[in-house]
Write an enzyme that holds these catalytic residues in place. Structure first.
Site, PDB file in Angstrom:
ATOM      1  CG  HIS A  57      -0.480   0.104   2.517  1.00 44.88           C
ATOM      2  ND1 HIS A  57      -0.357   1.306   3.151  1.00 44.88           N
ATOM      3  CD2 HIS A  57      -0.051  -0.831   3.396  1.00 44.88           C
ATOM      4  CE1 HIS A  57       0.126   1.114   4.373  1.00 44.88           C
ATOM      5  NE2 HIS A  57       0.309  -0.174   4.537  1.00 44.88           N
ATOM      6  CB  ALA A  59       1.269   6.770   1.974  1.00 44.93           C
ATOM      7  CB  VAL A  64      -6.193   3.645  -1.490  1.00 42.26           C
ATOM      8  CG1 VAL A  64      -5.916   2.233  -1.969  1.00 42.26           C
ATOM      9  CG2 VAL A  64      -6.704   4.512  -2.617  1.00 42.26           C
ATOM     10  CB  CYS A  65      -4.152   2.616   3.318  1.00 47.74           C
ATOM     11  SG  CYS A  65      -2.746   2.918   2.276  1.00 47.74           S
ATOM     12  CB  THR A  66      -8.723   3.979   5.412  1.00 49.36           C
ATOM     13  OG1 THR A  66      -7.642   4.798   5.868  1.00 49.36           O
ATOM     14  CG2 THR A  66      -9.740   3.848   6.510  1.00 49.36           C
TER      15      THR A  66
END
Length: 105
Positions: A57, A59, A64-66
């Protein structure tokens, strides 16, 4: 969010990878050690006889990560039932990732 995700801030491969070597789907990744949110691991020792899904991922603290990693975390028990371990790596430092996991909880 309880995070089954692993994160490394330092990646050390057992073999040096040439700049001409590229990771492709289906390729075998080199063994590596990593400092993770759940302690230090050596990838293939941690993996054992399991399958793995390796996420990358961009950052911490990004939408997007969350959403993507958070959704995977919700279904971690389904992966475990199938003998699959989930691991994610990031370009961020381990401290940043730990903070991100705690904020997302």
């Amino acid at each position: 969010m309880t995070s089954p995700m692993w994160h490394h801030s330092t990646l050390n491969t057992d073999n040096q990878t040439r700049s001409s070597d590229k990771m492709r789907l289906g390729a075998t990744i080199p063994n590596f050690t990593a400092e993770t949110t759940q302690g230090r691991i050596k990838f293939y020792d941690w993996l054992g006889d399991s399958w793995a899904v390796l996420f990358s991922h961009p950052a911490d603290f990004t939408p997007v990560c969350t959403t993507e990693l958070g959704r995977i975390a919700v279904h971690d028990h389904e992966f475990k039932k199938r003998g699959v371990k989930v691991i994610a790596h990031s370009c961020d430092k381990l401290r940043s990732h730990t903070d991100w996991v705690n904020v997302s909880s």
